[in-house]
Scaffold this motif. Structure first.
Motif, mmCIF file in Angstrom:
data_model
loop_
_atom_site.group_PDB
_atom_site.id
_atom_site.type_symbol
_atom_site.label_atom_id
_atom_site.label_comp_id
_atom_site.label_asym_id
_atom_site.label_seq_id
_atom_site.Cartn_x
_atom_site.Cartn_y
_atom_site.Cartn_z
ATOM 1 N N MET A 58 43.946 -12.991 51.013
ATOM 2 C CA MET A 58 44.299 -14.394 51.123
ATOM 3 C C MET A 58 43.116 -15.263 50.720
ATOM 4 N N LEU A 59 41.932 -14.820 51.080
ATOM 5 C CA LEU A 59 40.744 -15.578 50.686
ATOM 6 C C LEU A 59 40.593 -15.605 49.165
ATOM 7 N N GLN A 60 40.927 -14.500 48.508
ATOM 8 C CA GLN A 60 40.874 -14.464 47.042
ATOM 9 C C GLN A 60 41.905 -15.421 46.445
ATOM 10 N N TYR A 61 43.089 -15.468 47.053
ATOM 11 C CA TYR A 61 44.108 -16.395 46.569
ATOM 12 C C TYR A 61 43.642 -17.835 46.768
ATOM 13 N N ALA A 62 43.061 -18.118 47.920
ATOM 14 C CA ALA A 62 42.550 -19.463 48.200
ATOM 15 C C ALA A 62 41.476 -19.864 47.192
ATOM 16 N N ALA A 63 40.758 -18.852 46.681
ATOM 17 C CA ALA A 63 39.708 -19.119 45.689
ATOM 18 C C ALA A 63 40.279 -19.243 44.275
ATOM 19 N N GLY A 64 41.613 -19.102 44.125
ATOM 20 C CA GLY A 64 42.221 -19.324 42.826
ATOM 21 C C GLY A 64 42.811 -18.112 42.140
ATOM 22 N N SER A 65 42.818 -16.955 42.786
ATOM 23 C CA SER A 65 43.340 -15.743 42.157
ATOM 24 C C SER A 65 44.858 -15.624 42.368
ATOM 25 N N ALA A 66 45.615 -15.867 41.304
ATOM 26 C CA ALA A 66 47.071 -15.725 41.377
ATOM 27 C C ALA A 66 47.446 -14.263 41.612
ATOM 28 N N ARG A 67 46.664 -13.362 41.076
ATOM 29 C CA ARG A 67 46.917 -11.920 41.264
ATOM 30 C C ARG A 67 46.815 -11.554 42.747
ATOM 31 N N ALA A 68 45.898 -12.153 43.475
ATOM 32 C CA ALA A 68 45.757 -11.876 44.909
ATOM 33 C C ALA A 68 47.031 -12.267 45.652
ATOM 34 N N PHE A 69 47.627 -13.401 45.274
ATOM 35 C CA PHE A 69 48.881 -13.804 45.913
ATOM 36 C C PHE A 69 49.979 -12.801 45.592
ATOM 37 N N GLU A 70 50.035 -12.368 44.351
ATOM 38 C CA GLU A 70 51.046 -11.396 43.951
ATOM 39 C C GLU A 70 50.938 -10.115 44.781
ATOM 40 N N VAL A 71 49.719 -9.654 45.013
ATOM 41 C CA VAL A 71 49.499 -8.454 45.820
ATOM 42 C C VAL A 71 49.990 -8.685 47.262
ATOM 43 N N LEU A 72 49.644 -9.825 47.837
ATOM 44 C CA LEU A 72 50.104 -10.152 49.197
ATOM 45 C C LEU A 72 51.628 -10.212 49.257
ATOM 46 N N TYR A 73 52.209 -10.892 48.295
ATOM 47 C CA TYR A 73 53.657 -11.054 48.279
ATOM 48 C C TYR A 73 54.361 -9.705 48.164
ATOM 49 N N LEU A 74 53.926 -8.883 47.230
ATOM 50 C CA LEU A 74 54.558 -7.579 47.032
ATOM 51 C C LEU A 74 54.417 -6.684 48.259
ATOM 52 N N LYS A 75 53.298 -6.777 48.925
ATOM 53 C CA LYS A 75 53.066 -5.943 50.117
ATOM 54 C C LYS A 75 53.953 -6.365 51.282
ATOM 55 N N HIS A 76 54.193 -7.653 51.426
ATOM 56 C CA HIS A 76 54.858 -8.153 52.632
ATOM 57 C C HIS A 76 56.292 -8.624 52.428
ATOM 58 N N LYS A 77 56.764 -8.693 51.180
ATOM 59 C CA LYS A 77 58.072 -9.308 50.946
ATOM 60 C C LYS A 77 59.211 -8.558 51.633
ATOM 61 N N GLY A 78 59.258 -7.241 51.521
ATOM 62 C CA GLY A 78 60.347 -6.469 52.129
ATOM 63 C C GLY A 78 60.386 -6.578 53.644
#
Length: 184
Positions: free
Chosen positions: A1-21
């Motif tokens: 999440m900290l990486q996403y907050a720093a601007g990494s769209a890929r970090a959000f994608e990883v979080l989303y894919l891990k938690h979406k189901g």
């Protein structure tokens, strides 16, 4: 999440894919209305995106995420009383007809299992909401009482009690309904 907050769209994608189901199932199991479950699910991710710049690592991301989801459900319950808008759980994940065996013993065993599952569904649906949520987070998500306490904003002891009472209530309910069903 900290990486996403720093601007990494890929970090959000990883979080989303891990938690979406698991997050989506959490809403589906808690809310009777499929469309509402989807709306709350999307609202959760929207809040994650909006809070990215202010996110602090005071809790594990998963705990923080489910706290947002929990609060959205609570807000919905407060807005839509009565609480009986919550759904049954343990929906069948597979087409039971495709798995029915041809011999009578397997058919009878399958029907007995379905009957027990229906009894359990009804019993879970009748649990008080706080017990149902604690039970589902514990059984379906595998969360510990400490994590559930953080999500629900309750004490650890209160959360342990909710889980314990949920199991006790489910056992009593299933036993009572099973005895009633077997005498019909």
């Amino acid at each position: 999440m900290l990486q996403y907050a720093a601007g990494s769209a890929r970090a959000f994608e990883v979080l989303y894919l891990k938690h979406k189901g698991p997050l989506y199932r959490y809403f589906v199991r808690q809310i009777h209305d499929q469309q509402l479950a989807e709306d709350l699910y999307q609202d959760t991710w929207s809040r994650v995106i909006k809070a990215a710049s202010t996110y602090e690592t005071s809790a594990k991301f998963t705990t923080w995420l489910y706290r947002i989801a929990h609060n959205l459900i609570i807000d919905h319950v407060r807005a839509v009383k009565p609480v009986d808008s919550f759904t049954e759980v343990f929906e069948p994940e597979q087409d039971h007809e495709a798995h029915l065996a041809s011999d009578n013993e397997n058919l009878e065993a399958q029907l007995l299992d379905n009957q027990k599952a229906d009894l359990l569904k009804g019993c879970v649906a009748n649990l008080p909401q706080v017990q149902k949520e604690a039970f589902l987070l514990n059984v379906e998500m595998g969360f510990t009482a400490a994590i559930i306490a953080d999500i629900a904003g309750a004490t650890l002891e209160a959360t342990k009690s909710r889980i314990r009472y949920a199991y006790k209530g489910l056992k009593e309910c299933v036993d009572l309904k099973w005895q009633g069903a077997s005498h019909d």
